[in-house]
Design a protein around this motif. Structure first.
Motif, mmCIF file in Angstrom:
data_model
loop_
_atom_site.group_PDB
_atom_site.id
_atom_site.type_symbol
_atom_site.label_atom_id
_atom_site.label_comp_id
_atom_site.label_asym_id
_atom_site.label_seq_id
_atom_site.Cartn_x
_atom_site.Cartn_y
_atom_site.Cartn_z
ATOM 1 N N GLU B 130 0.843 -1.204 0.000
ATOM 2 C CA GLU B 130 0.000 0.000 0.000
ATOM 3 C C GLU B 130 0.875 1.250 0.000
ATOM 4 O O GLU B 130 0.583 2.239 -0.682
ATOM 5 C CB GLU B 130 -0.908 -0.004 1.221
ATOM 6 C CG GLU B 130 -1.951 -1.123 1.194
ATOM 7 C CD GLU B 130 -2.741 -1.209 2.486
ATOM 8 O OE1 GLU B 130 -3.882 -1.694 2.437
ATOM 9 O OE2 GLU B 130 -2.231 -0.797 3.558
ATOM 10 N N LEU B 131 1.940 1.191 0.781
ATOM 11 C CA LEU B 131 2.849 2.329 0.826
ATOM 12 C C LEU B 131 3.418 2.609 -0.566
ATOM 13 O O LEU B 131 3.518 3.755 -0.989
ATOM 14 C CB LEU B 131 3.976 2.052 1.822
ATOM 15 C CG LEU B 131 5.031 3.145 1.954
ATOM 16 C CD1 LEU B 131 4.394 4.461 2.376
ATOM 17 C CD2 LEU B 131 6.113 2.735 2.958
ATOM 18 N N ARG B 132 3.768 1.531 -1.259
ATOM 19 C CA ARG B 132 4.300 1.693 -2.620
ATOM 20 C C ARG B 132 3.264 2.363 -3.526
ATOM 21 O O ARG B 132 3.572 3.272 -4.288
ATOM 22 C CB ARG B 132 4.720 0.329 -3.164
ATOM 23 C CG ARG B 132 5.005 0.294 -4.657
ATOM 24 C CD ARG B 132 6.218 -0.535 -4.991
ATOM 25 N NE ARG B 132 7.358 -0.127 -4.189
ATOM 26 C CZ ARG B 132 8.085 0.961 -4.417
ATOM 27 N NH1 ARG B 132 7.785 1.763 -5.442
ATOM 28 N NH2 ARG B 132 9.091 1.255 -3.650
ATOM 29 N N THR B 133 2.039 1.914 -3.438
ATOM 30 C CA THR B 133 0.978 2.499 -4.252
ATOM 31 C C THR B 133 0.834 3.987 -3.950
ATOM 32 O O THR B 133 0.745 4.818 -4.855
ATOM 33 C CB THR B 133 -0.368 1.795 -3.978
ATOM 34 O OG1 THR B 133 -0.264 0.424 -4.360
ATOM 35 C CG2 THR B 133 -1.490 2.458 -4.770
ATOM 36 N N LEU B 134 0.847 4.298 -2.661
ATOM 37 C CA LEU B 134 0.679 5.698 -2.273
ATOM 38 C C LEU B 134 1.831 6.548 -2.824
ATOM 39 O O LEU B 134 1.611 7.624 -3.390
ATOM 40 C CB LEU B 134 0.625 5.806 -0.749
ATOM 41 C CG LEU B 134 0.375 7.212 -0.204
ATOM 42 C CD1 LEU B 134 -1.016 7.693 -0.583
ATOM 43 C CD2 LEU B 134 0.542 7.255 1.315
ATOM 44 N N ILE B 135 3.028 6.055 -2.668
ATOM 45 C CA ILE B 135 4.193 6.811 -3.140
ATOM 46 C C ILE B 135 4.168 6.959 -4.663
ATOM 47 O O ILE B 135 4.502 8.015 -5.201
ATOM 48 C CB ILE B 135 5.490 6.130 -2.658
ATOM 49 C CG1 ILE B 135 5.623 6.296 -1.131
ATOM 50 C CG2 ILE B 135 6.714 6.709 -3.360
ATOM 51 C CD1 ILE B 135 6.861 5.657 -0.541
ATOM 52 N N ASP B 136 3.744 5.898 -5.335
ATOM 53 C CA ASP B 136 3.670 5.973 -6.794
ATOM 54 C C ASP B 136 2.624 6.985 -7.252
ATOM 55 O O ASP B 136 2.717 7.534 -8.355
ATOM 56 C CB ASP B 136 3.332 4.588 -7.377
ATOM 57 C CG ASP B 136 4.510 3.625 -7.305
ATOM 58 O OD1 ASP B 136 5.639 4.098 -7.066
ATOM 59 O OD2 ASP B 136 4.305 2.410 -7.479
ATOM 60 N N ALA B 137 1.630 7.202 -6.410
ATOM 61 C CA ALA B 137 0.546 8.110 -6.805
ATOM 62 C C ALA B 137 0.954 9.581 -6.677
ATOM 63 O O ALA B 137 0.361 10.454 -7.311
ATOM 64 C CB ALA B 137 -0.698 7.849 -5.963
ATOM 65 N N ILE B 138 1.969 9.853 -5.873
ATOM 66 C CA ILE B 138 2.331 11.247 -5.613
ATOM 67 C C ILE B 138 2.703 12.016 -6.889
ATOM 68 O O ILE B 138 2.151 13.094 -7.135
ATOM 69 C CB ILE B 138 3.463 11.324 -4.567
ATOM 70 C CG1 ILE B 138 2.962 10.775 -3.220
ATOM 71 C CG2 ILE B 138 3.958 12.757 -4.399
ATOM 72 C CD1 ILE B 138 4.043 10.667 -2.171
ATOM 73 N N PRO B 139 3.597 11.479 -7.722
ATOM 74 C CA PRO B 139 3.910 12.233 -8.947
ATOM 75 C C PRO B 139 2.702 12.392 -9.863
ATOM 76 O O PRO B 139 2.616 13.363 -10.622
ATOM 77 C CB PRO B 139 5.017 11.405 -9.608
ATOM 78 C CG PRO B 139 4.984 10.077 -8.951
ATOM 79 C CD PRO B 139 4.445 10.284 -7.575
ATOM 80 N N LEU B 140 1.760 11.468 -9.768
ATOM 81 C CA LEU B 140 0.565 11.577 -10.609
ATOM 82 C C LEU B 140 -0.303 12.740 -10.139
ATOM 83 O O LEU B 140 -0.819 13.521 -10.942
ATOM 84 C CB LEU B 140 -0.228 10.267 -10.564
ATOM 85 C CG LEU B 140 0.569 9.020 -10.982
ATOM 86 C CD1 LEU B 140 -0.282 7.766 -10.830
ATOM 87 C CD2 LEU B 140 1.068 9.173 -12.409
#
Lengths: 147, 147
Positions: B130-140
């Motif tokens: 989940e943390l990975r998903t959240l971090i990946d969403a930041i640049p988006l």
DNA sequence: TATTGTTATACTCTATAACTATA
DNA sequence: TATAGTTATAGAGTATAACAATA
């Protein structure tokens, strides 16, 4: 324009970027849609009432991480527009249930709301995989605000 | 507690949930850290100056999706705290470059900022994926606000 | 006495408008 | 004439405090 060799992104720096990015996007959405009839909080409340059915001021405030007085102001606005209406609580004379009206349902669902239009257009530019990542992150953001 | 069979989540409904979730999280962060010395916008500006070096009011305003006058107020606050300082622009007498001071660098980097503490604790409860998903969403999210 | 909601007030953040100085 | 920044003012959104009614 290669980025300078930043030290690996820590969770800490990511957290900073998250709040920055969210603040910026919300500012942008508000600016792009400032002529809109409903603000973001009012739309949130309508969405919640649509999902859960009638709710009290206190419950709505809790679920939006907001003070009851602030929620009261939002509800007054929605009420004056005829989008929600009061119902007496069946067993507790202190409480007041707020329910969507037919007009509220219609306004919430109609496609014409500018707030959605701008953001939908921006989201449409994402790659499918990116869109999935963004959508997957939404419940996580929600959970963070409730923890 | 299985979720009721909601009609498949459309991009449109996701967009609504995204703004709701972001608004709620930012309110929560502000509440949890209202005693903090710097607000979210000020922290954003410090982070940006740290990465990019000295910038003008106008450039900072553009990069944060904010009006120059609003950015001016933020910079005055940071300046009064001694976290940024003015430098004359080398070739254009109208422009003023704002640069981080040593104190600004220190304040930005030190771990004690409550704003980060609360959110870091909340983020720490996420599963690794989940943390990975959240971090990946930041640049988006960042890209959305710039589109 | 605790809780729900209301009223009144104030604060934070950001925008708009009008102005000055430099280009 | 256009652009960078400043000053003054206003608005949206939300909080705090004090109150009334019901439990």
């Amino acid at each position: 324009m290669a980025k300078p060799p930043r030290p690996k992104a820590t969770v800490e720096s990511s957290v900073n970027e998250l709040t920055t990015a969210m603040g910026q996007l919300l500012r942008r959405v508000r600016l792009e849609t400032s002529s809109d009839e409903l603000n973001l909080s009012q739309l949130s409340v309508l969405a919640r009432l649509d999902m859960h059915g009638a709710m009290t001021t206190a419950d709505l405030a809790r679920s939006e991480s907001m003070k009851p007085q602030s929620m009261g102001a939002i509800l007054v606005g929605l009420e004056q527009e005829g989008l929600v209406e009061r119902e007496p609580h069946p067993s507790d004379g202190r409480q007041i249930l707020f329910a969507m009206t037919a007009k509220g349902t219609e306004v919430r669902r109609k496609r014409g709301i500018a707030k959605r239009e701008w953001l939908l257009a921006a989201v449409a530019k994402l790659e499918p995989a990116e869109l999935r990542t963004l959508i997957d992150a939404i419940p996580l953001i929600k959970r963070l605000s409730e923890s």
